[in-house]
Design an enzyme around this catalytic site. Structure first.
Site, PDB file in Angstrom:
ATOM      1  N   GLU A   1      54.358  41.630  40.753  1.00  0.00           N
ATOM      2  CA  GLU A   1      53.498  42.626  40.130  1.00  0.00           C
ATOM      3  C   GLU A   1      53.953  43.990  40.615  1.00  0.00           C
ATOM      4  O   GLU A   1      53.930  44.262  41.821  1.00  0.00           O
ATOM      5  CB  GLU A   1      52.030  42.406  40.473  1.00  0.00           C
TER       6      GLU A   1
ATOM      7  N   GLU B   1      53.859  47.723  45.945  1.00  0.00           N
ATOM      8  CA  GLU B   1      53.035  48.931  45.915  1.00  0.00           C
ATOM      9  C   GLU B   1      53.693  50.007  46.772  1.00  0.00           C
ATOM     10  O   GLU B   1      54.038  49.759  47.924  1.00  0.00           O
ATOM     11  CB  GLU B   1      51.623  48.632  46.430  1.00  0.00           C
TER      12      GLU B   1
ATOM     13  N   ASP C   1      50.318  53.873  35.578  1.00  0.00           N
ATOM     14  CA  ASP C   1      50.091  55.284  35.268  1.00  0.00           C
ATOM     15  C   ASP C   1      50.656  55.575  33.883  1.00  0.00           C
ATOM     16  O   ASP C   1      51.843  55.339  33.634  1.00  0.00           O
ATOM     17  CB  ASP C   1      50.788  56.147  36.320  1.00  0.00           C
TER      18      ASP C   1
ATOM     19  N   LYS D   1      52.114  63.030  29.331  1.00  0.00           N
ATOM     20  CA  LYS D   1      52.930  64.120  28.806  1.00  0.00           C
ATOM     21  C   LYS D   1      54.310  63.595  28.401  1.00  0.00           C
ATOM     22  O   LYS D   1      54.927  62.825  29.125  1.00  0.00           O
ATOM     23  CB  LYS D   1      53.067  65.220  29.850  1.00  0.00           C
TER      24      LYS D   1
ATOM     25  N   ASP E   1      44.507  49.981  29.542  1.00  0.00           N
ATOM     26  CA  ASP E   1      43.370  50.453  28.749  1.00  0.00           C
ATOM     27  C   ASP E   1      43.782  51.650  27.900  1.00  0.00           C
ATOM     28  O   ASP E   1      42.978  52.163  27.125  1.00  0.00           O
ATOM     29  CB  ASP E   1      42.215  50.866  29.670  1.00  0.00           C
TER      30      ASP E   1
ATOM     31  N   THR F   1      42.073  42.932  37.060  1.00  0.00           N
ATOM     32  CA  THR F   1      42.335  43.848  38.161  1.00  0.00           C
ATOM     33  C   THR F   1      41.067  44.655  38.419  1.00  0.00           C
ATOM     34  O   THR F   1      40.099  44.611  37.656  1.00  0.00           O
ATOM     35  CB  THR F   1      43.474  44.823  37.816  1.00  0.00           C
ATOM     36  N   GLU F   2      41.086  45.445  39.501  1.00  0.00           N
ATOM     37  CA  GLU F   2      39.945  46.306  39.795  1.00  0.00           C
ATOM     38  C   GLU F   2      39.708  47.304  38.659  1.00  0.00           C
ATOM     39  O   GLU F   2      38.572  47.537  38.240  1.00  0.00           O
ATOM     40  CB  GLU F   2      40.172  47.067  41.112  1.00  0.00           C
ATOM     41  N   TYR F   3      40.791  47.900  38.165  1.00  0.00           N
ATOM     42  CA  TYR F   3      40.674  48.852  37.062  1.00  0.00           C
ATOM     43  C   TYR F   3      40.129  48.173  35.811  1.00  0.00           C
ATOM     44  O   TYR F   3      39.304  48.739  35.086  1.00  0.00           O
ATOM     45  CB  TYR F   3      42.033  49.480  36.744  1.00  0.00           C
ATOM     46  N   GLU F   4      40.595  46.977  35.553  1.00  0.00           N
ATOM     47  CA  GLU F   4      40.162  46.259  34.356  1.00  0.00           C
ATOM     48  C   GLU F   4      38.660  46.002  34.381  1.00  0.00           C
ATOM     49  O   GLU F   4      37.974  46.170  33.368  1.00  0.00           O
ATOM     50  CB  GLU F   4      40.933  44.944  34.245  1.00  0.00           C
TER      51      GLU F   4
END
Length: 213
Positions: A44, A69, A118, A122, A154, A191-194
């Site tokens: 990952e 990471e 991320d 731009k 997302d 995931t946490e974000y999900e």
């Protein structure tokens, strides 16, 4: 993402070499030795706080997982999860994904997960997106001909860019969902974000793309 600096993070990481591989370039071509088996390796890229990769390792003991990471202050949370779970099939790397070919031989990684990367919205920052063609080349260089990328986000703009990037690179799109949580897809680990985004009603996009021989 604003990061809270944790000055003690490096010391903690270095104190757990059984979980965080401190010199991964020395493992290139030898990851089977690190895991002491010949199970497939899934990585990952951008593992964050480690919820996804930890739960995947629990659910799939016959697969070796590596969470990558770059930020020490984020990785320590993933490390805490791994220390608690004591999973023999999960290792962590505190490195930059731009250098993947320094750590893995061709064919050594069977699958790459990219979760909520991320979006670099731009246009001038497109080369920084983890699905940009130069990153796809890095993944291809460490995977077999049938290697797959599993991607979740997302961000609709990043998803559309990524589908185009996969296609232009010549990859085969094996699965595409424009609304994962309202699909019939089974076995999704969030995931946490999900969890945060879906709780707000935001749509989750998912794709699977495979390199061609």
């Amino acid at each position: 993402m604003r990061l809270r600096h944790k000055p003690w993070a490096r010391e903690k990481i270095e104190a757990h070499p059984q979980y965080v591989i401190l010199q991964p370039e020395e493992q290139k071509g030898r990851w089977k030795e690190a895991f002491q088996n010949d199970h497939p390796i899934y990585i990952e890229v951008g593992t964050g706080k480690g919820q996804f990769v930890t739960e995947m390792a629990k659910a799939h003991p016959d697969v070796n997982f590596i969470g990558i990471e770059v930020y020490e202050s984020v990785m320590v949370t993933a490390l805490d999860r791994l220390i608690e779970a004591e999973l023999p099939n999960l290792k962590l790397l505190n490195v930059d994904a731009e250098n993947l070919t320094d750590y893995f031989e061709k064919g050594e990684v069977s699958r790459v997960y990219l979760n909520f990367s991320d979006p670099w919205p731009k246009k001038r920052h497109a080369k920084r997106r983890l699905t940009y063609k130069t990153f796809l080349k890095r993944y291809e260089d460490i995977m077999p001909a049938s290697g797959e990328i599993h991607f979740k986000t997302d961000n609709q703009g990043l998803f559309e860019f990524s589908l185009m990037s996969f296609s232009e690179y010549g990859m085969l799109l094996k699965f595409v969902s424009l609304d994962l949580h309202n699909s019939d897809f089974e076995g999704n680990i969030m995931t946490e974000y999900e969890e945060k985004f879906s709780a707000k009603g935001q749509r989750i996009y998912r794709a699977e793309a495979a390199f061609r021989s």
